[in-house]
Design a protein around this motif. Structure first.
Motif, PDB file in Angstrom:
ATOM      1  N   GLU A 105       0.851  -1.190   0.000  1.00  0.00           N
ATOM      2  CA  GLU A 105       0.000   0.000   0.000  1.00  0.00           C
ATOM      3  C   GLU A 105       0.882   1.233   0.000  1.00  0.00           C
ATOM      4  O   GLU A 105       2.041   1.188   0.431  1.00  0.00           O
ATOM      5  CB  GLU A 105      -0.941   0.009   1.203  1.00  0.00           C
ATOM      6  CG  GLU A 105      -0.249  -0.028   2.543  1.00  0.00           C
ATOM      7  CD  GLU A 105      -1.232  -0.163   3.691  1.00  0.00           C
ATOM      8  OE1 GLU A 105      -1.350   0.818   4.446  1.00  0.00           O
ATOM      9  OE2 GLU A 105      -1.860  -1.225   3.824  1.00  0.00           O
ATOM     10  N   LEU A 106       0.349   2.327  -0.528  1.00  0.00           N
ATOM     11  CA  LEU A 106       1.097   3.588  -0.546  1.00  0.00           C
ATOM     12  C   LEU A 106       0.962   4.269   0.804  1.00  0.00           C
ATOM     13  O   LEU A 106      -0.127   4.329   1.368  1.00  0.00           O
ATOM     14  CB  LEU A 106       0.583   4.514  -1.640  1.00  0.00           C
ATOM     15  CG  LEU A 106       0.911   4.106  -3.073  1.00  0.00           C
ATOM     16  CD1 LEU A 106       0.270   5.069  -4.058  1.00  0.00           C
ATOM     17  CD2 LEU A 106       2.398   4.048  -3.292  1.00  0.00           C
ATOM     18  N   ALA A 107       2.066   4.749   1.309  1.00  0.00           N
ATOM     19  CA  ALA A 107       2.051   5.462   2.584  1.00  0.00           C
ATOM     20  C   ALA A 107       1.659   6.902   2.332  1.00  0.00           C
ATOM     21  O   ALA A 107       2.013   7.495   1.310  1.00  0.00           O
ATOM     22  CB  ALA A 107       3.426   5.396   3.228  1.00  0.00           C
ATOM     23  N   GLU A 108       0.933   7.449   3.269  1.00  0.00           N
ATOM     24  CA  GLU A 108       0.578   8.864   3.160  1.00  0.00           C
ATOM     25  C   GLU A 108       1.765   9.709   3.585  1.00  0.00           C
ATOM     26  O   GLU A 108       2.565   9.318   4.423  1.00  0.00           O
ATOM     27  CB  GLU A 108      -0.625   9.166   4.047  1.00  0.00           C
ATOM     28  CG  GLU A 108      -1.881   8.482   3.584  1.00  0.00           C
ATOM     29  CD  GLU A 108      -3.076   8.883   4.426  1.00  0.00           C
ATOM     30  OE1 GLU A 108      -3.016   9.955   5.079  1.00  0.00           O
ATOM     31  OE2 GLU A 108      -4.039   8.133   4.442  1.00  0.00           O
ATOM     32  N   SER A 109       1.902  10.886   2.988  1.00  0.00           N
ATOM     33  CA  SER A 109       2.991  11.777   3.368  1.00  0.00           C
ATOM     34  C   SER A 109       2.718  12.320   4.764  1.00  0.00           C
ATOM     35  O   SER A 109       1.582  12.365   5.212  1.00  0.00           O
ATOM     36  CB  SER A 109       3.141  12.902   2.345  1.00  0.00           C
ATOM     37  OG  SER A 109       1.957  13.672   2.310  1.00  0.00           O
TER      38      SER A 109
END
Length: 165
Positions: A105-109
């Motif tokens: 999954e993509l991590a949030e900034s």
């Protein structure tokens, strides 16, 4: 367990490099058995530092001798470098394959927004009883390094010079 994909790959790469270093260290230990420290060497030095002499074994080699028309066998002692009698094979890790199923999954900034250029890919693995990773390491036997082959060839020349013709 969750980590970034980059950290996972970096950790695996470091593990493979450390495994190859261990193989190299074992090669040095194996080579050490063929040599003894020179008499003038500082005793605090350990192989491969310092000056080393090949470990020799005395062997009796038969040779034919002709005296007054009668042929007899006599034994001629030769000093044989141990390194010429035992093979040394070099090993290297050829490839590493890891087969597993990961949740990506993509991590949030950190500021809460989504920056596609800076996004990390997070990797999580389930517990081992639910998901098992397979690890395949291929180790390939290689020819000894050219330097080793040249040293053995030089000792073989020394041995051949001692043998009766």
């Amino acid at each position: 367990m969750t980590a970034t994909l980059g950290r996972l790959i970096s950790g695996l790469k470091r593990a493979v490099i450390e495994a190859q270093r261990s193989v190299c260290h074992q090669h040095i230990e194996e080579l050490q058995q063929f040599f003894v420290p020179d008499q003038d060497q500082d005793p605090s030095l350990s192989f491969p530092e310092g000056a080393w002499t090949a470990r020799m074994v005395g062997m009796n080699v038969p040779r034919e001798v002709s005296r007054n028309g009668a042929v007899a066998l006599e034994h001629h002692e030769v000093q044989v470098p141990l390194i010429t009698l035992l093979p040394l094979k070099s090993f290297a890790i050829k490839q590493v394959e890891i087969l597993t199923t990961l949740k990506l999954e993509l991590a949030e900034s950190p500021d809460g927004g989504e920056d596609e250029d800076a996004a990390d890919v997070l990797v999580s693995m389930r517990r081992q009883d639910e998901q098992t990773a397979e690890l395949k390491i291929v180790i390939q036997g290689l020819e000894p390094p050219a330097g080793y082959q040249r040293i053995v060839a030089a000792y073989e020349k020394l041995l051949n010079a001692q043998l009766p013709t």
